[in-house]
Scaffold this motif. Structure first.
Motif, PDB file in Angstrom:
ATOM      1  N   LYS A 143       0.906  -1.260   0.014  1.00  0.00           N
ATOM      2  CA  LYS A 143       0.205   0.063   0.039  1.00  0.00           C
ATOM      3  C   LYS A 143       0.952   1.189  -0.029  1.00  0.00           C
ATOM      4  O   LYS A 143       0.529   2.271  -0.345  1.00  0.00           O
ATOM      5  CB  LYS A 143      -0.906   0.019   1.336  1.00  0.00           C
ATOM      6  N   ALA A 144       2.200   1.161   0.467  1.00  0.00           N
ATOM      7  CA  ALA A 144       2.686   2.369   0.743  1.00  0.00           C
ATOM      8  C   ALA A 144       3.127   2.872  -0.511  1.00  0.00           C
ATOM      9  O   ALA A 144       3.153   4.326  -0.474  1.00  0.00           O
ATOM     10  CB  ALA A 144       4.121   2.197   1.543  1.00  0.00           C
ATOM     11  N   LEU A 145       3.290   2.372  -1.753  1.00  0.00           N
ATOM     12  CA  LEU A 145       3.688   2.725  -2.784  1.00  0.00           C
ATOM     13  C   LEU A 145       2.521   3.555  -3.557  1.00  0.00           C
ATOM     14  O   LEU A 145       2.785   4.431  -4.418  1.00  0.00           O
ATOM     15  CB  LEU A 145       3.925   1.726  -3.863  1.00  0.00           C
ATOM     16  N   GLU A 146       1.262   3.592  -3.052  1.00  0.00           N
ATOM     17  CA  GLU A 146       0.403   4.359  -3.567  1.00  0.00           C
ATOM     18  C   GLU A 146       0.048   5.515  -2.927  1.00  0.00           C
ATOM     19  O   GLU A 146      -1.020   6.485  -3.416  1.00  0.00           O
ATOM     20  CB  GLU A 146      -1.214   3.405  -3.332  1.00  0.00           C
ATOM     21  N   LYS A 147       0.877   5.992  -1.704  1.00  0.00           N
ATOM     22  CA  LYS A 147       0.760   7.153  -0.727  1.00  0.00           C
ATOM     23  C   LYS A 147       0.737   8.398  -1.501  1.00  0.00           C
ATOM     24  O   LYS A 147       1.796   8.468  -2.299  1.00  0.00           O
ATOM     25  CB  LYS A 147       1.607   7.044   0.196  1.00  0.00           C
ATOM     26  N   ASN A 148      -0.094   9.416  -1.341  1.00  0.00           N
ATOM     27  CA  ASN A 148       0.029  10.689  -2.197  1.00  0.00           C
ATOM     28  C   ASN A 148       0.772  11.463  -0.872  1.00  0.00           C
ATOM     29  O   ASN A 148       0.148  11.823   0.126  1.00  0.00           O
ATOM     30  CB  ASN A 148      -1.214  11.203  -2.264  1.00  0.00           C
ATOM     31  N   PHE A 149       2.046  11.833  -1.341  1.00  0.00           N
ATOM     32  CA  PHE A 149       2.897  12.642  -0.254  1.00  0.00           C
ATOM     33  C   PHE A 149       2.389  14.179  -0.184  1.00  0.00           C
ATOM     34  O   PHE A 149       2.948  14.886   0.636  1.00  0.00           O
ATOM     35  CB  PHE A 149       4.392  12.582  -0.644  1.00  0.00           C
ATOM     36  N   ARG A 150       1.683  14.609  -1.357  1.00  0.00           N
ATOM     37  CA  ARG A 150       1.013  15.853  -1.230  1.00  0.00           C
ATOM     38  C   ARG A 150       2.249  17.084  -1.077  1.00  0.00           C
ATOM     39  O   ARG A 150       2.358  18.010  -0.505  1.00  0.00           O
ATOM     40  CB  ARG A 150      -0.086  16.328  -0.145  1.00  0.00           C
ATOM     41  N   GLY A 151       3.270  16.675  -1.770  1.00  0.00           N
ATOM     42  CA  GLY A 151       4.294  17.790  -1.957  1.00  0.00           C
ATOM     43  C   GLY A 151       4.403  18.950  -2.784  1.00  0.00           C
ATOM     44  O   GLY A 151       3.448  18.799  -3.873  1.00  0.00           O
ATOM     45  N   ARG A 152       5.521  19.745  -2.842  1.00  0.00           N
ATOM     46  CA  ARG A 152       5.434  20.967  -3.703  1.00  0.00           C
ATOM     47  C   ARG A 152       5.754  20.147  -4.998  1.00  0.00           C
ATOM     48  O   ARG A 152       5.073  20.587  -6.214  1.00  0.00           O
ATOM     49  CB  ARG A 152       6.505  21.748  -3.529  1.00  0.00           C
ATOM     50  N   LEU A 153       6.657  19.195  -5.151  1.00  0.00           N
ATOM     51  CA  LEU A 153       6.908  18.663  -6.532  1.00  0.00           C
ATOM     52  C   LEU A 153       6.133  17.361  -6.587  1.00  0.00           C
ATOM     53  O   LEU A 153       6.039  16.441  -5.531  1.00  0.00           O
ATOM     54  CB  LEU A 153       8.361  18.199  -6.577  1.00  0.00           C
ATOM     55  N   ARG A 154       5.363  16.956  -7.583  1.00  0.00           N
ATOM     56  CA  ARG A 154       4.580  15.651  -7.884  1.00  0.00           C
ATOM     57  C   ARG A 154       5.032  15.109  -8.998  1.00  0.00           C
ATOM     58  O   ARG A 154       5.091  15.816 -10.285  1.00  0.00           O
ATOM     59  CB  ARG A 154       3.321  15.826  -7.696  1.00  0.00           C
ATOM     60  N   ILE A 155       5.299  13.845  -8.976  1.00  0.00           N
ATOM     61  CA  ILE A 155       5.747  13.239 -10.450  1.00  0.00           C
ATOM     62  C   ILE A 155       4.319  12.492 -10.959  1.00  0.00           C
ATOM     63  O   ILE A 155       3.919  11.652 -10.226  1.00  0.00           O
ATOM     64  CB  ILE A 155       7.048  12.151 -10.276  1.00  0.00           C
ATOM     65  N   VAL A 156       4.135  12.765 -12.232  1.00  0.00           N
ATOM     66  CA  VAL A 156       3.174  11.839 -12.843  1.00  0.00           C
ATOM     67  C   VAL A 156       3.769  10.780 -13.580  1.00  0.00           C
ATOM     68  O   VAL A 156       4.440  11.073 -14.526  1.00  0.00           O
ATOM     69  CB  VAL A 156       2.229  12.841 -13.810  1.00  0.00           C
ATOM     70  N   PRO A 157       3.184   9.422 -13.289  1.00  0.00           N
ATOM     71  CA  PRO A 157       3.675   8.617 -13.964  1.00  0.00           C
ATOM     72  C   PRO A 157       3.793   8.687 -15.475  1.00  0.00           C
ATOM     73  O   PRO A 157       2.501   9.076 -15.960  1.00  0.00           O
ATOM     74  CB  PRO A 157       2.801   7.186 -13.450  1.00  0.00           C
TER      75      PRO A 157
END
Ligand code: SAM
Length: 176
Positions: A143-157
């Motif tokens: 499940k941890a791999l699905e977590k949204n970290f809500r950071g300034r930078l976000r990488i879109v697959p």
């Protein structure tokens, strides 16, 4: 609460591997990493990633590992190639509070006795980073791999290039 305790870090030799232990802990669901040796530069590096990529992950360095293990209110899981099988141990870990201990060079015998579980990720020698990643992935059921970290930078697959959203700047194309 998941805390990773990193033993035996030598700032001159282990900088890269310990940074990877910390970033792997963060990315795979741990809340904190505690490093027994003081290392201000390591703290800065990890805090920099948290500032850019988000989440509440914390790092502490320079703490007494014996006190940390003895004072832990939960179960202590020491990862070692000599331990019992991962698949047997994981279903038996009951507490929601776990401390996962990984070494660098030789781990003192006392750690084996103080830990509730000595767990092997296969019985071949490999790496604390690999052992930690596989343990956390199995423990969290992926499940941890699905977590949204809500950071300034976000990488879109992206199957071909690099798509990075910087909340300060909007959507970027090819990030370095
Ligand atoms: N030779 C050292 C010893 O006897 O403790 C281990 C050195 S190893 C490079 C560093 C760390 O990687 C270990 O302390 C352990 O946490 C982890 N590790 C390496 N292989 C492992 C395995 N097969 N299963 C679980 N952990 C492993």
């Amino acid at each position: 609460m998941i805390v990773v305790l990193r033993l035996g870090h030598r700032p001159d030799r282990d900088k890269r591997v310990t940074t990877h232990v910390a970033l792997t802990a963060r990315a795979l669901g741990a809340d904190e990493v505690w490093v027994s040796t003081q290392d201000a530069e390591l703290e800065r590096t990890v805090k920099g990633v948290v500032d850019r990529f988000g989440g509440k992950f914390r790092i502490k360095t320079g703490l007494d590992w014996r006190k940390a293990i003895r004072g832990w209110k939960g179960e202590v899981v020491h990862l070692t190639m000599y331990g019992e099988r991962l698949s047997k141990a994981i279903p038996e870990i009951r507490s929601k509070n776990i401390m996962v201990v990984v070494g660098a060079e030789k781990v003192p015998r006392e750690v084996y006795d103080l830990s509730d579980w000595n767990v092997s990720v296969g019985n071949q020698p490999h790496s604390e980073v690999a052992a930690l990643a596989i343990f956390l992935d199995r423990y969290t059921g992926g499940k941890a791999l699905e977590k949204n970290f809500r950071g300034r930078l976000r990488i879109v697959p992206n199957p071909r290039g690099k798509t990075v959203i910087d909340r300060g700047k909007g959507k970027g194309g090819d990030a370095a």
